[in-house]
Motif scaffolding. Sequence first.
Motif, mmCIF file in Angstrom:
data_model
loop_
_atom_site.group_PDB
_atom_site.id
_atom_site.type_symbol
_atom_site.label_atom_id
_atom_site.label_comp_id
_atom_site.label_asym_id
_atom_site.label_seq_id
_atom_site.Cartn_x
_atom_site.Cartn_y
_atom_site.Cartn_z
ATOM 1 N N ARG A 140 0.665 -1.158 -0.034
ATOM 2 C CA ARG A 140 -0.255 -0.256 -0.243
ATOM 3 C C ARG A 140 0.816 1.800 -0.012
ATOM 4 O O ARG A 140 0.851 2.159 -0.217
ATOM 5 C CB ARG A 140 -0.831 -0.511 1.247
ATOM 6 N N ASP A 141 1.808 1.327 0.902
ATOM 7 C CA ASP A 141 2.885 2.699 0.371
ATOM 8 C C ASP A 141 2.947 2.522 -0.364
ATOM 9 O O ASP A 141 3.530 4.218 -0.981
ATOM 10 C CB ASP A 141 3.256 2.255 2.069
ATOM 11 N N LYS A 142 4.025 2.263 -0.660
ATOM 12 C CA LYS A 142 4.993 1.478 -1.826
ATOM 13 C C LYS A 142 3.836 2.539 -3.655
ATOM 14 O O LYS A 142 4.520 2.944 -3.626
ATOM 15 C CB LYS A 142 5.426 0.401 -2.520
ATOM 16 N N ALA A 143 2.293 1.665 -3.500
ATOM 17 C CA ALA A 143 1.687 2.400 -3.984
ATOM 18 C C ALA A 143 1.454 4.289 -4.307
ATOM 19 O O ALA A 143 1.285 4.846 -4.891
ATOM 20 C CB ALA A 143 0.448 1.943 -3.656
ATOM 21 N N ILE A 144 1.018 4.257 -2.553
ATOM 22 C CA ILE A 144 0.586 6.146 -2.482
ATOM 23 C C ILE A 144 2.194 6.533 -2.504
ATOM 24 O O ILE A 144 1.957 8.123 -3.211
ATOM 25 C CB ILE A 144 0.790 5.604 -0.631
ATOM 26 N N LEU A 145 2.991 6.457 -2.530
ATOM 27 C CA LEU A 145 4.038 6.682 -2.889
ATOM 28 C C LEU A 145 4.840 7.098 -4.291
ATOM 29 O O LEU A 145 4.620 8.716 -4.806
ATOM 30 C CB LEU A 145 5.450 5.984 -1.639
ATOM 31 N N GLU A 146 4.366 5.489 -4.915
ATOM 32 C CA GLU A 146 4.533 6.107 -6.491
ATOM 33 C C GLU A 146 3.196 6.665 -7.473
ATOM 34 O O GLU A 146 3.579 7.911 -7.910
ATOM 35 C CB GLU A 146 4.486 4.781 -6.964
ATOM 36 N N THR A 147 2.064 6.944 -6.707
ATOM 37 C CA THR A 147 1.088 7.879 -7.070
ATOM 38 C C THR A 147 1.372 9.208 -7.321
ATOM 39 O O THR A 147 1.343 9.888 -7.592
ATOM 40 C CB THR A 147 -0.421 7.113 -6.850
ATOM 41 N N LEU A 148 1.688 9.640 -5.900
ATOM 42 C CA LEU A 148 2.103 11.111 -5.394
ATOM 43 C C LEU A 148 2.928 11.761 -6.471
ATOM 44 O O LEU A 148 2.766 12.656 -7.133
ATOM 45 C CB LEU A 148 2.311 10.933 -3.622
ATOM 46 N N TYR A 149 4.375 10.561 -6.579
ATOM 47 C CA TYR A 149 5.140 11.168 -7.328
ATOM 48 C C TYR A 149 5.183 11.725 -8.666
ATOM 49 O O TYR A 149 5.607 12.132 -9.259
ATOM 50 C CB TYR A 149 6.325 10.577 -6.794
ATOM 51 N N ALA A 150 4.095 10.543 -8.645
ATOM 52 C CA ALA A 150 4.008 9.966 -10.530
ATOM 53 C C ALA A 150 3.030 11.301 -10.992
ATOM 54 O O ALA A 150 2.679 11.326 -12.166
ATOM 55 C CB ALA A 150 3.212 8.813 -10.884
ATOM 56 N N SER A 151 1.993 11.529 -9.968
ATOM 57 C CA SER A 151 0.030 12.350 -10.315
ATOM 58 C C SER A 151 0.609 13.984 -10.002
ATOM 59 O O SER A 151 -0.062 14.620 -10.558
ATOM 60 C CB SER A 151 -0.988 11.517 -10.309
ATOM 61 N N GLY A 152 1.060 13.945 -8.885
ATOM 62 C CA GLY A 152 1.891 14.940 -8.128
ATOM 63 C C GLY A 152 0.051 15.550 -7.542
ATOM 64 O O GLY A 152 -0.456 16.906 -7.184
ATOM 65 N N LEU A 153 -0.332 14.479 -7.232
ATOM 66 C CA LEU A 153 -2.260 15.195 -6.478
ATOM 67 C C LEU A 153 -1.500 15.099 -5.250
ATOM 68 O O LEU A 153 -0.755 15.204 -4.729
ATOM 69 C CB LEU A 153 -2.475 13.368 -6.407
ATOM 70 N N LYS A 190 5.715 2.950 -13.379
ATOM 71 C CA LYS A 190 6.111 2.041 -12.573
ATOM 72 C C LYS A 190 5.143 2.703 -11.002
ATOM 73 O O LYS A 190 4.944 2.098 -10.262
ATOM 74 C CB LYS A 190 7.635 3.009 -11.953
ATOM 75 N N ALA A 191 4.295 3.038 -11.033
ATOM 76 C CA ALA A 191 3.384 3.541 -10.331
ATOM 77 C C ALA A 191 1.874 2.777 -10.466
ATOM 78 O O ALA A 191 1.145 1.653 -9.792
ATOM 79 C CB ALA A 191 2.708 5.181 -10.730
ATOM 80 N N ARG A 192 2.180 2.781 -11.994
ATOM 81 C CA ARG A 192 1.030 1.769 -12.330
ATOM 82 C C ARG A 192 0.807 -0.255 -11.428
ATOM 83 O O ARG A 192 -0.027 -0.137 -11.510
ATOM 84 C CB ARG A 192 0.718 1.407 -13.630
ATOM 85 N N GLU A 193 2.430 0.044 -11.910
ATOM 86 C CA GLU A 193 2.456 -1.413 -11.452
ATOM 87 C C GLU A 193 2.220 -1.381 -9.904
ATOM 88 O O GLU A 193 1.324 -2.696 -9.511
ATOM 89 C CB GLU A 193 3.864 -2.021 -11.980
ATOM 90 N N ALA A 194 2.698 -1.432 -9.390
ATOM 91 C CA ALA A 194 3.066 -0.580 -7.842
ATOM 92 C C ALA A 194 1.394 -0.198 -7.405
ATOM 93 O O ALA A 194 0.988 -1.640 -6.502
ATOM 94 C CB ALA A 194 3.494 0.781 -7.261
ATOM 95 N N VAL A 195 -0.093 0.177 -8.108
ATOM 96 C CA VAL A 195 -1.129 0.235 -8.172
ATOM 97 C C VAL A 195 -1.620 -1.591 -7.713
ATOM 98 O O VAL A 195 -2.986 -1.956 -7.318
ATOM 99 C CB VAL A 195 -1.680 1.315 -8.561
#
Length: 305
Positions: A140-153, A190-195
């Motif tokens: 979960r944490d990996k997916a959160i960090l990757e998503t924040l950096y990949a999308s700028g949310l 990278k974010a897609r894979e983690a999610v």
Amino acid sequence: MMSIYSEILRFIDYMQVEKNASAATIKNYKGDLEQFAHFISRQYGLEQEEIGIDFLSHKVVREYLMYLQDQGLKKSSSARKLASLRSFARYLCKQNILDDNPLALVSTPKQERRLPRFLYPAEVEALLNAPDRGTPLGQRDKAILETLYASGLRVSELTSLDVQDVYLYGDFIKVKGKGDKERLVPLGSKAREAVHIYIEDGRSKLLKPGHLEEKALFLNWRGSRLTDRSVRNILDKYMHEVAGNLKISPHVLRHTFATHLLNNGADLRSVQEMLGHVKLSTTQIYTHLTRESIKKIYDNTHPRR
């Protein structure tokens, strides 16, 4: 006499019902306007019901701004409080309660222009590799960090994501931003894979019998939607692991996202769209360049380098 307190309540109702303002915006407006009314009460020795709408004047607002300055409040905070008062005054004019806007000539406190803090690529890499991907919470944490950096949310946009908002095969996510405005934001590989790993493995293990119908993408250990504060705590945990005493907020990853895109050639309008900024001027603060980028540009362009 028309009480300023009663009009504040009507204004807050108007912002909720007519303008569909977010809960955070409503909270800020209410707090700012009530603080102004409390100032009048102390300054002029009046009870709440004695404070009329005529106290919303150029003179009183200037006194209030001087009071905030004397209290050591940051100029950015004073500017926000003034913006709340201006919105209130415009509403009163629209309702024909005031004939003219008394705050039209009140100048905004001059802001200190500070460059947004961001991480360098090596720092981002260390942070993104910190979670243990062998556990549900680590996935979960990996997916959160990757998503924040990949999308700028924004962190609130991240925690409000539902599973159905993620389109893994289309490489984008549907985001509900400020004012409930929706936008589509790309999601890198990278974010897609983690999610994907998190949804298929970690999330299913975090779901609890009483929460099997939970729609939230990111869950806490109890199987319900993760909060903004929890995301901040997660980020603090991993920053402590990789950088000791260095602390950052989730917003720093948003700054980092924008900075890295622009430093690598993205155009400002595209970054504005991805960040969900209404005004281009808001995005322009990210057009600063890192020292490495400045040196690279110099080396590539100056004839006597």
